[in-house]
Design a protein around this motif. Structure first.
Motif, PDB file in Angstrom:
ATOM      1  N   ASP A 151       0.869  -1.172   0.000  1.00 42.29           N
ATOM      2  CA  ASP A 151       0.000   0.000   0.000  1.00 42.29           C
ATOM      3  C   ASP A 151       0.908   1.226   0.000  1.00 42.29           C
ATOM      4  OD1 ASP A 151      -2.042   1.813   0.277  1.00 42.29           O
ATOM      5  OD2 ASP A 151      -2.632   1.168   2.281  1.00 42.29           O
ATOM      6  N   ILE A 152       0.862   1.997  -1.082  1.00 42.24           N
ATOM      7  CA  ILE A 152       1.796   3.108  -1.292  1.00 42.24           C
ATOM      8  C   ILE A 152       1.051   4.433  -1.140  1.00 42.24           C
ATOM      9  CG2 ILE A 152       3.399   4.172  -2.916  1.00 42.24           C
ATOM     10  CD1 ILE A 152       3.409   1.299  -4.278  1.00 42.24           C
ATOM     11  N   LEU A 153       1.575   5.297  -0.300  1.00 38.06           N
ATOM     12  CA  LEU A 153       0.994   6.618  -0.078  1.00 38.06           C
ATOM     13  C   LEU A 153       2.067   7.654  -0.386  1.00 38.06           C
ATOM     14  CD1 LEU A 153      -1.366   8.372   1.063  1.00 38.06           C
ATOM     15  CD2 LEU A 153      -0.203   8.208   3.270  1.00 38.06           C
ATOM     16  N   PHE A 154       1.752   8.595  -1.257  1.00 35.91           N
ATOM     17  CA  PHE A 154       2.718   9.650  -1.561  1.00 35.91           C
ATOM     18  C   PHE A 154       2.002  10.935  -1.921  1.00 35.91           C
ATOM     19  CE2 PHE A 154       1.818   7.539  -5.506  1.00 35.91           C
ATOM     20  CZ  PHE A 154       1.905   8.493  -6.497  1.00 35.91           C
ATOM     21  N   ARG A 155       2.720  12.029  -1.799  1.00 32.32           N
ATOM     22  CA  ARG A 155       2.197  13.350  -2.117  1.00 32.32           C
ATOM     23  C   ARG A 155       3.053  13.958  -3.225  1.00 32.32           C
ATOM     24  NH1 ARG A 155       2.351  12.303   3.087  1.00 32.32           N
ATOM     25  NH2 ARG A 155       0.400  12.354   4.242  1.00 32.32           N
ATOM     26  N   VAL A 156       2.383  14.405  -4.273  1.00 31.70           N
ATOM     27  CA  VAL A 156       3.070  15.006  -5.417  1.00 31.70           C
ATOM     28  C   VAL A 156       2.901  16.512  -5.320  1.00 31.70           C
ATOM     29  CG1 VAL A 156       3.161  15.142  -7.930  1.00 31.70           C
ATOM     30  CG2 VAL A 156       2.580  12.971  -6.822  1.00 31.70           C
ATOM     31  N   PRO A 157       4.013  17.265  -5.311  1.00 27.08           N
ATOM     32  CA  PRO A 157       3.891  18.721  -5.199  1.00 27.08           C
ATOM     33  C   PRO A 157       3.147  19.320  -6.392  1.00 27.08           C
ATOM     34  CG  PRO A 157       6.209  18.037  -5.374  1.00 27.08           C
ATOM     35  CD  PRO A 157       5.384  16.806  -5.423  1.00 27.08           C
ATOM     36  N   LYS A 158       2.286  20.284  -6.111  1.00 28.97           N
ATOM     37  CA  LYS A 158       1.578  20.980  -7.179  1.00 28.97           C
ATOM     38  C   LYS A 158       2.554  21.906  -7.896  1.00 28.97           C
ATOM     39  CE  LYS A 158      -2.983  20.858  -5.081  1.00 28.97           C
ATOM     40  NZ  LYS A 158      -4.119  21.631  -4.568  1.00 28.97           N
ATOM     41  N   PRO A 159       2.375  22.101  -9.210  1.00 25.79           N
ATOM     42  CA  PRO A 159       3.296  22.964  -9.967  1.00 25.79           C
ATOM     43  C   PRO A 159       3.417  24.363  -9.390  1.00 25.79           C
ATOM     44  CG  PRO A 159       1.854  21.768 -11.453  1.00 25.79           C
ATOM     45  CD  PRO A 159       1.356  21.499 -10.057  1.00 25.79           C
TER      46      PRO A 159
END
Length: 133
Positions: free
Chosen positions: A101-109
Motif C-alpha cells: 500500500d503506497i501513499l505519496f504526495r506530489v507537489p503541485k506545480p
C-alpha cells in the motif's frame, strides 16, 4: 491535454497522474506500461551510478521481512521515486506474495500544497506468480 504538455518530463507527467488519476487510469497504466509493455515512455533510466557501489546482499532475506510501514528515502529518480513522506506498507498475503500500500504526495506545480495519492501493488517473489511458482 495535461500529459501532452509535459513532453516526456517525468515530474510533470506524475503531477498529471496525481491530479487526474483514477482506478481506470491506474489499471490502464499497469497494463500498458508494466504488464504488456505495449506503450513505451521513450525514456531510459541510466542506473549505472545507482548500482556502482551497491549495498551487500542480505543472505537470509524473506519477503515477509518487509512487513510493516517503510518510508522511501532513495530511488533512481528523485522526480519520481522519492517524494517527501512517501510510505510503503507491506502486508503478507496468504498466497505468499506481499501487498504493498503506497501513499505519496506530489507537489503541485504552483508550489502551494500537493496532491495525495494512494495505490496498491502485489509483489511476487520467484517465478512471477503468487506462491513463488
Amino acid at each position: 491535454t495535461c500529459l501532452g504538455n509535459c513532453r516526456g518530463e517525468q515530474l510533470c507527467a506524475t503531477q498529471c497522474f496525481a491530479r487526474f488519476g483514477s482506478e481506470k487510469l491506474n489499471a490502464w497504466l499497469a497494463c500498458t506500461l508494466e504488464e504488456e509493455e505495449c506503450v513505451s515512455t521513450g525514456v531510459q533510466q541510466d542506473t549505472q551510478a545507482f548500482y556502482a557501489n551497491p549495498p551487500p546482499v542480505v543472505g537470509s532475506f524473506k519477503p515477509s521481512d518487509l512487513e510493516g510501514k517503510w518510508f522511501k528515502v532513495l530511488g533512481y529518480n528523485p522526480k519520481y521515486d522519492n517524494y517527501p513522506c512517501q510510505s510503503n506498507t507491506f502486508t503478507a498475503a496468504a498466497d505468499g506474495s506481499l501487498d504493498n500500500d503506497i501513499l505519496f504526495r506530489v507537489p503541485k506545480p504552483s508550489g502551494a500544497g500537493s496532491w495525495q495519492n494512494n495505490f496498491k501493488e502485489k509483489l511476487v517473489a520467484g517465478g512471477g506468480r503468487p506462491g513463488g511458482a
